[in-house]
Design an enzyme around this catalytic site. Sequence first.
Site, PDB file in Angstrom:
ATOM      1  N   TYR A 147       0.840  -1.198   0.000  1.00 51.77           N
ATOM      2  CA  TYR A 147       0.000   0.000   0.000  1.00 51.77           C
ATOM      3  C   TYR A 147       0.876   1.249   0.000  1.00 51.77           C
ATOM      4  O   TYR A 147       0.594   2.216  -0.701  1.00 51.77           O
ATOM      5  CB  TYR A 147      -0.935  -0.014   1.217  1.00 51.77           C
ATOM      6  N   ASN A 170     -12.452  -1.603  -4.410  1.00 49.21           N
ATOM      7  CA  ASN A 170     -12.258  -1.822  -5.850  1.00 49.21           C
ATOM      8  C   ASN A 170     -13.466  -2.537  -6.454  1.00 49.21           C
ATOM      9  O   ASN A 170     -13.727  -3.687  -6.105  1.00 49.21           O
ATOM     10  CB  ASN A 170     -10.985  -2.665  -6.031  1.00 49.21           C
ATOM     11  N   CYS A 178      -6.182  -5.718  -7.233  1.00 48.11           N
ATOM     12  CA  CYS A 178      -5.873  -5.234  -5.892  1.00 48.11           C
ATOM     13  C   CYS A 178      -5.307  -6.363  -5.015  1.00 48.11           C
ATOM     14  O   CYS A 178      -4.739  -6.103  -3.959  1.00 48.11           O
ATOM     15  CB  CYS A 178      -7.107  -4.610  -5.240  1.00 48.11           C
ATOM     16  N   HIS A 179      -5.461  -7.611  -5.493  1.00 46.05           N
ATOM     17  CA  HIS A 179      -4.899  -8.722  -4.706  1.00 46.05           C
ATOM     18  C   HIS A 179      -3.368  -8.713  -4.735  1.00 46.05           C
ATOM     19  O   HIS A 179      -2.732  -9.437  -3.978  1.00 46.05           O
ATOM     20  CB  HIS A 179      -5.430 -10.063  -5.232  1.00 46.05           C
ATOM     21  N   GLU A 205      -0.975 -16.901  -9.601  1.00 47.09           N
ATOM     22  CA  GLU A 205      -0.096 -16.120 -10.459  1.00 47.09           C
ATOM     23  C   GLU A 205       1.365 -16.517 -10.269  1.00 47.09           C
ATOM     24  O   GLU A 205       2.128 -16.576 -11.239  1.00 47.09           O
ATOM     25  CB  GLU A 205      -0.302 -14.624 -10.193  1.00 47.09           C
TER      26      GLU A 205
END
Lengths: 209, 160
Positions: A147, A170, A178-179, A205
């Site tokens: 952040y 979001n 946003c993850h 990912e």
Amino acid sequence: MSEQNPGLADPLPSLDPASPIDVADLTALHARLIAGAKTEGLIDIAYRTVDSPVGPLLVAATSTGLVRVAFEIEDFDRVLAALAALVSPRILHTPHRLDIVARALDDYFAGRRTGFDLPLDHALSSGFRERVQRHLVQIPYGQTTTYGQLAADLGSPRAVRAVGTACSTNPLPIIQPCHRVLRGDGALGGYLGGAHVKRSLIALEAGNR
Amino acid sequence: MRNGQPFEAAVQEHGPRVLRVCRAVLGPGHDADDAWSATFLAALRAWPTLDRGTNIEAWLVRVAQRKCIDVIRAKSRRAIPSDVLPEPDSPPPPADKSIWYAVARLPEKQRLALAYHYYGGLPHTETAELIGSTPAAVRRAASDGIASLRRILAENGEIV
């Protein structure tokens, strides 16, 4: 066959004023309504659900683009009620539309896609939150940031909390990733879909990089 | 305050009732489907400007009544005589639709009273306004209609 089963609907004609109607008839009428509404340009928001490894997702789009992706934990009825209040109540369930979105999400979860080139509608965002949310797509697939770093990247290094709020509100999770934003101390941080979903997206990912 | 409910919720919640009304007025065929579709398209058009607090169910039944009249007028303009009753030697209607063939055999006053009051859920007073009758006559027609339906279904050997 001739056995009476009080638990089943009587197949004989009933004088019940709420006698059941064949589901196939209602489905056909609904499809016809969708077609007519589309011809007249009356569908402001079309939505459907998409099955995913992190549970069913609701995807909703305007004529501009995808406006909302929601997790089941958010309660789809509440999500639709919010869309009705904030964007338009002319909302219809269009199970056979939004196929491009459904396919893109399928590809993402199968590891065949690392980004989304879908048209988006940012109607649910404004101000600094919108800046933060639009910036999320800059974080590369399979990588994470914090952040604090995100706040610095946006030229507002002290707006860490505001960045956190922007991430937690979001309207287009997964699409605007946003993850990929974690807390500065290495902790996971919150997530609209639940911490376990955030963890599985990061793991997905990482495994496909 | 304007109406802010998702339209889809109204379709799901009230779609079956509106179809029962259309079928009671027009029989269980294409005419009822046409009236149902016209009702919900008109409702969708008006949806964002509808006042919050509107009784959606009753509003939809009133819209359906106008659309049923439109369908009847369009048919009479085309001047093709047609009857919702199946031909005598045609196969019996499917069980879930046979009630609507029975309703179709009722006198118009009974049929409309059942359509808007019994199936549509409108009070006697409002039904009377819609069909140009009196509350007392609507009450009588509805109860006579139910009695006739029982008789028709019994004649057809169908248990009610």
